[in-house]
Scaffold this motif. Sequence first.
Motif, PDB file in Angstrom:
ATOM      1  N   GLY A   1       0.809  -1.213   0.000  1.00 13.26           N
ATOM      2  CA  GLY A   1       0.000   0.000   0.000  1.00 13.26           C
ATOM      3  C   GLY A   1       0.839   1.258   0.000  1.00 13.26           C
ATOM      4  N   PRO A   2       0.298   2.329  -0.614  1.00  9.82           N
ATOM      5  CA  PRO A   2       1.056   3.572  -0.746  1.00  9.82           C
ATOM      6  C   PRO A   2       1.306   4.294   0.574  1.00  9.82           C
ATOM      7  CG  PRO A   2      -1.181   3.868  -1.524  1.00  9.82           C
ATOM      8  CD  PRO A   2      -1.007   2.407  -1.225  1.00  9.82           C
ATOM      9  N   ASP A   3       0.494   4.014   1.588  1.00  8.10           N
ATOM     10  CA  ASP A   3       0.665   4.700   2.871  1.00  8.10           C
ATOM     11  C   ASP A   3       1.960   4.321   3.572  1.00  8.10           C
ATOM     12  OD1 ASP A   3      -0.575   2.171   3.103  1.00  8.10           O
ATOM     13  OD2 ASP A   3      -1.287   2.644   5.117  1.00  8.10           O
ATOM     14  N   THR A   4       2.561   3.199   3.208  1.00 10.45           N
ATOM     15  CA  THR A   4       3.834   2.803   3.824  1.00 10.45           C
ATOM     16  C   THR A   4       5.023   3.518   3.202  1.00 10.45           C
ATOM     17  OG1 THR A   4       4.046   0.900   2.350  1.00 10.45           O
ATOM     18  CG2 THR A   4       2.991   0.515   4.483  1.00 10.45           C
ATOM     19  N   GLY A   5       4.824   4.180   2.063  1.00  6.11           N
ATOM     20  CA  GLY A   5       5.921   4.874   1.378  1.00  6.11           C
ATOM     21  C   GLY A   5       6.525   5.986   2.212  1.00  6.11           C
ATOM     22  N   ASP A   6       5.693   6.741   2.909  1.00  4.89           N
ATOM     23  CA  ASP A   6       6.198   7.852   3.718  1.00  4.89           C
ATOM     24  C   ASP A   6       7.081   7.350   4.852  1.00  4.89           C
ATOM     25  OD1 ASP A   6       6.253  10.702   4.368  1.00  4.89           O
ATOM     26  OD2 ASP A   6       5.082  10.127   6.138  1.00  4.89           O
ATOM     27  N   LEU A   7       6.608   6.348   5.573  1.00  9.48           N
ATOM     28  CA  LEU A   7       7.384   5.791   6.676  1.00  9.48           C
ATOM     29  C   LEU A   7       8.678   5.163   6.169  1.00  9.48           C
ATOM     30  CD1 LEU A   7       7.778   4.989   9.628  1.00  9.48           C
ATOM     31  CD2 LEU A   7       6.408   2.945   9.161  1.00  9.48           C
ATOM     32  N   THR A   8       8.597   4.408   5.094  1.00  8.95           N
ATOM     33  CA  THR A   8       9.792   3.768   4.539  1.00  8.95           C
ATOM     34  C   THR A   8      10.798   4.800   4.079  1.00  8.95           C
ATOM     35  OG1 THR A   8       8.474   1.862   3.882  1.00  8.95           O
ATOM     36  CG2 THR A   8      10.625   2.105   2.836  1.00  8.95           C
ATOM     37  N   ALA A   9      10.337   5.866   3.438  1.00 11.07           N
ATOM     38  CA  ALA A   9      11.234   6.935   3.007  1.00 11.07           C
ATOM     39  C   ALA A   9      11.954   7.553   4.205  1.00 11.07           C
ATOM     40  CB  ALA A   9      10.451   8.005   2.247  1.00 11.07           C
ATOM     41  N   LYS A  10      11.232   7.796   5.277  1.00 17.29           N
ATOM     42  CA  LYS A  10      11.844   8.365   6.484  1.00 17.29           C
ATOM     43  C   LYS A  10      12.840   7.402   7.114  1.00 17.29           C
ATOM     44  CE  LYS A  10       8.039  11.466   7.470  1.00 17.29           C
ATOM     45  NZ  LYS A  10       6.833  11.716   8.252  1.00 17.29           N
ATOM     46  N   LEU A  11      12.498   6.125   7.144  1.00 15.88           N
ATOM     47  CA  LEU A  11      13.419   5.121   7.691  1.00 15.88           C
ATOM     48  C   LEU A  11      14.692   5.028   6.856  1.00 15.88           C
ATOM     49  CD1 LEU A  11      10.914   2.291   8.643  1.00 15.88           C
ATOM     50  CD2 LEU A  11      12.329   3.625  10.224  1.00 15.88           C
ATOM     51  N   LEU A  12      14.559   5.028   5.532  1.00 17.88           N
ATOM     52  CA  LEU A  12      15.739   4.985   4.669  1.00 17.88           C
ATOM     53  C   LEU A  12      16.618   6.199   4.881  1.00 17.88           C
ATOM     54  CD1 LEU A  12      14.314   3.675   1.293  1.00 17.88           C
ATOM     55  CD2 LEU A  12      16.188   2.664   2.588  1.00 17.88           C
ATOM     56  N   TRP A  13      16.024   7.384   4.830  1.00 18.54           N
ATOM     57  CA  TRP A  13      16.806   8.612   4.956  1.00 18.54           C
ATOM     58  C   TRP A  13      17.521   8.678   6.303  1.00 18.54           C
ATOM     59  CZ3 TRP A  13      16.951  12.836   8.184  1.00 18.54           C
ATOM     60  CH2 TRP A  13      17.767  13.875   7.744  1.00 18.54           C
ATOM     61  N   SER A  14      16.788   8.446   7.378  1.00 19.11           N
ATOM     62  CA  SER A  14      17.414   8.577   8.703  1.00 19.11           C
ATOM     63  C   SER A  14      18.418   7.462   8.966  1.00 19.11           C
ATOM     64  CB  SER A  14      16.347   8.623   9.799  1.00 19.11           C
ATOM     65  OG  SER A  14      15.605   7.422   9.823  1.00 19.11           O
ATOM     66  N   SER A  15      18.117   6.264   8.526  1.00 18.90           N
ATOM     67  CA  SER A  15      19.033   5.144   8.760  1.00 18.90           C
ATOM     68  C   SER A  15      20.319   5.279   7.967  1.00 18.90           C
ATOM     69  CB  SER A  15      18.349   3.823   8.414  1.00 18.90           C
ATOM     70  OG  SER A  15      17.246   3.612   9.243  1.00 18.90           O
ATOM     71  N   LEU A  16      20.203   5.593   6.687  1.00 18.10           N
ATOM     72  CA  LEU A  16      21.414   5.760   5.875  1.00 18.10           C
ATOM     73  C   LEU A  16      22.240   6.951   6.353  1.00 18.10           C
ATOM     74  CD1 LEU A  16      19.996   4.937   2.339  1.00 18.10           C
ATOM     75  CD2 LEU A  16      21.533   3.524   3.723  1.00 18.10           C
ATOM     76  N   HIS A  17      21.573   8.022   6.728  1.00 21.08           N
ATOM     77  CA  HIS A  17      22.273   9.192   7.266  1.00 21.08           C
ATOM     78  C   HIS A  17      23.012   8.822   8.550  1.00 21.08           C
ATOM     79  CE1 HIS A  17      23.008  13.412   8.125  1.00 21.08           C
ATOM     80  NE2 HIS A  17      22.518  13.229   9.332  1.00 21.08           N
ATOM     81  N   GLY A  18      22.341   8.120   9.437  1.00 23.13           N
ATOM     82  CA  GLY A  18      22.959   7.704  10.692  1.00 23.13           C
ATOM     83  C   GLY A  18      24.097   6.724  10.484  1.00 23.13           C
ATOM     84  N   GLN A  19      23.910   5.776   9.570  1.00 30.65           N
ATOM     85  CA  GLN A  19      24.960   4.805   9.293  1.00 30.65           C
ATOM     86  C   GLN A  19      26.209   5.487   8.745  1.00 30.65           C
ATOM     87  OE1 GLN A  19      23.222   1.921   6.679  1.00 30.65           O
ATOM     88  NE2 GLN A  19      22.185   0.848   8.323  1.00 30.65           N
ATOM     89  N   LEU A  20      26.013   6.409   7.825  1.00 29.67           N
ATOM     90  CA  LEU A  20      27.160   7.120   7.259  1.00 29.67           C
ATOM     91  C   LEU A  20      27.876   7.936   8.331  1.00 29.67           C
ATOM     92  CD1 LEU A  20      28.900   7.857   4.836  1.00 29.67           C
ATOM     93  CD2 LEU A  20      27.285   9.703   4.358  1.00 29.67           C
ATOM     94  N   GLY A  21      27.107   8.613   9.176  1.00 32.48           N
ATOM     95  CA  GLY A  21      27.718   9.398  10.248  1.00 32.48           C
ATOM     96  C   GLY A  21      28.513   8.537  11.209  1.00 32.48           C
ATOM     97  N   LEU A  22      27.943   7.415  11.607  1.00 37.27           N
ATOM     98  CA  LEU A  22      28.663   6.509  12.502  1.00 37.27           C
ATOM     99  C   LEU A  22      29.908   5.936  11.827  1.00 37.27           C
ATOM    100  CD1 LEU A  22      25.676   4.608  14.120  1.00 37.27           C
ATOM    101  CD2 LEU A  22      27.268   6.137  15.285  1.00 37.27           C
ATOM    102  N   TRP A  23      29.761   5.520  10.581  1.00 37.46           N
ATOM    103  CA  TRP A  23      30.890   4.931   9.851  1.00 37.46           C
ATOM    104  C   TRP A  23      32.041   5.923   9.729  1.00 37.46           C
ATOM    105  CZ3 TRP A  23      33.127   6.005   5.036  1.00 37.46           C
ATOM    106  CH2 TRP A  23      34.036   5.034   4.596  1.00 37.46           C
ATOM    107  N   ARG A  24      31.716   7.177   9.439  1.00 42.90           N
ATOM    108  CA  ARG A  24      32.766   8.198   9.303  1.00 42.90           C
ATOM    109  C   ARG A  24      33.497   8.423  10.618  1.00 42.90           C
ATOM    110  NH1 ARG A  24      32.818  12.230   5.000  1.00 42.90           N
ATOM    111  NH2 ARG A  24      33.838  13.415   6.619  1.00 42.90           N
ATOM    112  N   ASN A  25      32.782   8.318  11.722  1.00 38.95           N
ATOM    113  CA  ASN A  25      33.384   8.573  13.030  1.00 38.95           C
ATOM    114  C   ASN A  25      34.180   7.398  13.572  1.00 38.95           C
ATOM    115  OD1 ASN A  25      32.606  11.288  13.465  1.00 38.95           O
ATOM    116  ND2 ASN A  25      30.536  10.587  13.849  1.00 38.95           N
ATOM    117  N   VAL A  26      33.937   6.201  13.068  1.00 39.64           N
ATOM    118  CA  VAL A  26      34.661   5.031  13.553  1.00 39.64           C
ATOM    119  C   VAL A  26      35.429   4.347  12.422  1.00 39.64           C
ATOM    120  CG1 VAL A  26      33.077   4.606  15.461  1.00 39.64           C
ATOM    121  CG2 VAL A  26      32.722   3.433  13.290  1.00 39.64           C
ATOM    122  N   SER A  27      35.628   5.050  11.315  1.00 41.12           N
ATOM    123  CA  SER A  27      36.208   4.418  10.131  1.00 41.12           C
ATOM    124  C   SER A  27      37.628   3.904  10.363  1.00 41.12           C
ATOM    125  CB  SER A  27      36.176   5.362   8.934  1.00 41.12           C
ATOM    126  OG  SER A  27      36.957   6.510   9.189  1.00 41.12           O
TER     127      SER A  27
END
Length: 71
Positions: A22-48
């Motif tokens: 269903g299309p209603d899950t697109g908003d939540l999934t988009a937010k999860l992708l953006w915040s998770s990838l952003h957080g992963q990159l930030g953590l990776w850069r700090n512990v690289s």
Amino acid sequence: MTQLLDAWHEAVTPHLVAEGRGPDTGDLTAKLLWSSLHGQLGLWRNVSQQADDNALEQLKDALLVALFGRS
């Protein structure tokens, strides 16, 4: 930030609808992708210095499997 979330939403919603979620899950999934990838990159850069070179790729794949069942 709105443009990025809109782009994620446009990218994931057709996939989710095709899977019957269903299309209603697109908003939540988009937010999860953006915040998770952003957080992963930030953590990776700090512990690289301590993480191996494949750590970020493994985190990305794990996130995609969790959200979509595949990377």
